[in-house]
Design an enzyme around this catalytic site. Structure first.
Site, short mmCIF file in Angstrom:
data_model
loop_
_atom_site.label_atom_id
_atom_site.label_comp_id
_atom_site.label_asym_id
_atom_site.label_seq_id
_atom_site.Cartn_x
_atom_site.Cartn_y
_atom_site.Cartn_z
CB CYS A 120 13.27 9.16 7.93
SG CYS A 120 14.27 8.10 6.86
CD GLU A 177 13.33 0.71 7.27
OE1 GLU A 177 12.87 1.27 6.27
OE2 GLU A 177 14.31 -0.06 7.22
CD GLU A 201 9.72 12.93 11.83
OE1 GLU A 201 8.58 12.44 11.99
OE2 GLU A 201 10.61 12.35 11.19
CE LYS A 252 -1.92 2.76 2.83
NZ LYS A 252 -1.79 4.01 2.04
P1 NAD Z 1 2.38 8.11 7.96
O1 NAD Z 1 2.70 7.28 9.15
O2 NAD Z 1 1.33 9.14 8.07
O3 NAD Z 1 1.91 7.18 6.74
C1 NAD Z 1 2.75 6.15 6.23
C2 NAD Z 1 1.88 5.10 5.56
O4 NAD Z 1 1.09 4.45 6.55
C3 NAD Z 1 0.91 5.65 4.52
O5 NAD Z 1 0.83 4.73 3.44
C4 NAD Z 1 -0.40 5.69 5.30
O6 NAD Z 1 -1.55 5.62 4.47
C5 NAD Z 1 -0.28 4.45 6.16
N1 NAD Z 1 -1.07 4.44 7.39
C6 NAD Z 1 -1.42 5.50 8.16
N2 NAD Z 1 -2.16 5.07 9.22
C7 NAD Z 1 -2.26 3.72 9.12
C8 NAD Z 1 -2.89 2.71 9.91
N3 NAD Z 1 -3.55 3.00 11.02
N4 NAD Z 1 -2.77 1.43 9.50
C9 NAD Z 1 -2.09 1.11 8.38
N5 NAD Z 1 -1.49 2.03 7.58
C10 NAD Z 1 -1.56 3.32 7.95
O7 NAD Z 1 3.75 8.73 7.47
P2 NAD Z 1 3.99 9.77 6.29
O8 NAD Z 1 3.48 11.11 6.72
O9 NAD Z 1 3.50 9.18 5.01
O10 NAD Z 1 5.59 9.80 6.20
C11 NAD Z 1 6.40 10.64 6.95
C12 NAD Z 1 6.96 9.92 8.17
O11 NAD Z 1 7.69 8.79 7.77
C13 NAD Z 1 7.94 10.76 8.98
O12 NAD Z 1 7.68 10.57 10.35
C14 NAD Z 1 9.29 10.17 8.62
O13 NAD Z 1 10.31 10.37 9.57
C15 NAD Z 1 8.94 8.74 8.45
N6 NAD Z 1 9.94 8.05 7.64
C16 NAD Z 1 10.81 7.16 8.24
C17 NAD Z 1 11.79 6.52 7.48
C18 NAD Z 1 12.77 5.56 8.10
O14 NAD Z 1 13.42 4.83 7.36
N7 NAD Z 1 12.92 5.53 9.42
C19 NAD Z 1 11.86 6.77 6.10
C20 NAD Z 1 10.98 7.68 5.54
C21 NAD Z 1 10.00 8.30 6.30
#
Ligand code: NAD
Length: 484
Positions: A281, A247, A383, A171
């Site tokens: 990130c 992650e 963050e 997804k």
């Molecule tokens: P997010 O957590 O809002 O969403 C990530 C994904 O999860 C999306 O596809 C979203 O639709 C899905 N999602 C959201 N709620 C869910 C649920 N309850 N159940 C299942 N899926 C769900 O994150 P974002 O805003 O898309 O991305 C930014 C974040 O990602 C930042 O916090 C960043 O630091 C982190 N990030 C971490 C890494 C790493 O490797 N550590 C890499 C990139 C981004």
């Protein structure tokens, strides 16, 4: 790719479910209609993955590795189409997309093919007892990825999960469905067995993402995204004790010592703070600079921030990209306002750029450099995920390490120094999954990647990914000397 984004289930496109719009971050105009998978569509995707599992898991690893290489070749053949899809969703610069995002997608498939195919197996022989392990796939894996590096992060999980013998349902983020939708077309075009790779689109909580991770037919979840979302997913899979690899977010520190090559530290920090609009990130949001060079470093970083170029994605010298959405732009701007309320000095930026053209409808914010906030300010602790950093002076190495470690997060840190001893000493004292010395974002895909504290659970990368995406079975045999 087309303006309509469909699911991909059992090897074919599925244009079902309500649709929602995605928006061009450069102009704020709608770009695509995307189908949202409801529970019934998620059921079908999981069923397709389950049906494909026995055949895929039974293939010798060398054959699965060959499939990964075919996918990598096809990514390279459709390179410009993937570049265009990624830019349409994210507003990234063409230079970054061509040199980082899409090439890393192909590299993810190639490198995990090599690592899996060459991985040795272990056996333990003790007198008349032989123990050895075989690794079996987890089963059907849910792959949930965010919007900031859509293709790079999706393939980082798709490659190793498939080569380890799992079948998957991916997804992508609701903001960035395009490049993974092209990957699904690529999978069909190379003839990947139907059901091995399925893609469903939609939102997270209360939608596709939640339906997928909670689905009883899903055996494990690999997720990249916000720490808060990771926590929600963990709770929702706790009853079934599903393995998770997370992650998550960061509040990464950069430490600049007075003995550092200051030119390199400034240029490296420009990259580590502002790359991808600060939406990586691994980006640095907290800088700690030794007092003798604090003022010079801060002045130079602020001056460089002011010279970043808000071009169009197609301009090769563009260095500042927009935020992904109006909502995220508003979140970043709320931190700019909070910084002022908390008493920050704004050394660069702090507002919204004006262009006098259609980009004024886009989601741009100014690259921003702040000083003067206490360590417990929200801007120094939470963050933000935008093109912004706060810089604090320090007097001793111990103080710098203590400040850097004073965070709920522990993903990455960067150390700038010319002292070899200090580099090792400080790097080994930092509570982070990744530490760079005199560089940033340099990655060998064989090394473990992940964070401590709120920044994640587990490590991916190299054999660490293969460990997560498979389970060992230990087989112990009593050998009877002299018997058949
Ligand atoms: P997010 O957590 O809002 O969403 C990530 C994904 O999860 C999306 O596809 C979203 O639709 C899905 N999602 C959201 N709620 C869910 C649920 N309850 N159940 C299942 N899926 C769900 O994150 P974002 O805003 O898309 O991305 C930014 C974040 O990602 C930042 O916090 C960043 O630091 C982190 N990030 C971490 C890494 C790493 O490797 N550590 C890499 C990139 C981004």
């Amino acid at each position: 790719m087309s303006d309509q984004v469909t699911h991909f289930i059992g090897g074919v496109p599925v244009a079902e479910g309500a649709t929602f719009a995605t928006y061009d971050p450069v102009t704020g105009q709608p770009v695509r209609r995307v189908h949202e998978a409801d529970r019934a569509i998620v059921d079908r995707a999981v069923a397709a993955a389950r049906a494909a599992l026995p055949g895929w898991a039974a293939l010798p690893v060398a054959e699965r590795a060959a499939w990964m290489r075919r996918l990598a070749d096809a990514i390279e053949e459709r390179f410009e189409e993937l570049v265009a899809a990624e830019i349409a969703d994210t507003g990234k610069s063409i230079t970054q997309t061509r040199t980082l995002d899409i090439p890393r997608g192909a590299a993810n498939f190639r490198s995990f093919a090599e690592i899996a195919a060459q991985r040795p197996e272990s056996a333990f022989h003790l007198r008349d007892v032989l123990s050895y392990t075989v690794r079996r796939p987890l089963g059907v894996v849910a792959v949930i990825v965010p919007w900031n590096l859509p293709f790079l992060l999706a393939t980082w999980k798709i490659g190793p999960s498939l080569v380890a013998g799992n079948t998957i349902v991916v997804k992508p983020s609701e903001h960035t469905p395009g490049s993974v939708a092209v990957l699904a077309e690529i999978a069909a075009s190379v003839g990947l067995p139907p059901g091995v790779l399925n893609v469903v689109h939609g939102f997270g909580g209360g939608s596709t993402g939640q339906f997928l991770v909670e689905h009883p037919g899903v055996d494990a979840v690999t997720f990249t995204g916000e720490s808060r979302t990771g926590s929600t997913i963990m709770k929702s899979v706790a009853d079934r004790v599903k393995p998770v690899s997370f992650e998550l977010g960061g509040k990464n520190a950069g430490l600049v010592f007075a003995d550092a090559d200051l030119d390199a530290a400034v240029e490296g920090s420009v990259r580590s703070v502002f790359t991808n609009g600060g939406q990586v990130c691994l980006c640095t949001e907290r800088l700690y600079v030794e007092r003798p060079v604090f003022e010079e470093f801060t002045t130079r970083l602020a001056e460089r921030a002011g010279r970043l170029k808000f071009g169009r994605p197609a301009d090769e010298d563009t260095t500042m990209m927009p935020m992904i959405s109006a909502e995220h732009r508003d979140k970043v701007l709320s931190y700019y306002e909070l910084a002022k309320d908390e008493g920050a000095e704004i050394r660069a930026g702090g507002g919204v750029p004006r262009f006098g053209d259609d980009r004024d409808g886009g989601y741009y914010v100014e690259p921003t450099v702040l000083t003067g906030l206490p360590r417990d300010s929200r801007v120094n602790r939470e963050e933000i995920f935008g093109p912004v950093c706060h810089i604090t002076p320090f007097d001793t190495e111990a103080e710098a390490v203590e400040l850097a470690n004073d965070s709920e997060y522990g993903l990455a840190a960067t150390v700038w120094t010319s002292s070899l001893n200090r580099a090792h000493r400080v790097a080994q004292s930092l509570e982070a999954g990744l530490v760079w010395v005199n560089t940033w974002y340099l990655r060998d895909l064989r090394t473990p990647f992940g964070g401590v504290k709120l920044s994640g659970i587990g490590r991916e990368g190299g054999t660490h990914s293969l460990d997560f995406y498979s389970e060992p079975t230990t087989i112990t045999i009593k050998l009877e000397p002299g018997h058949d």
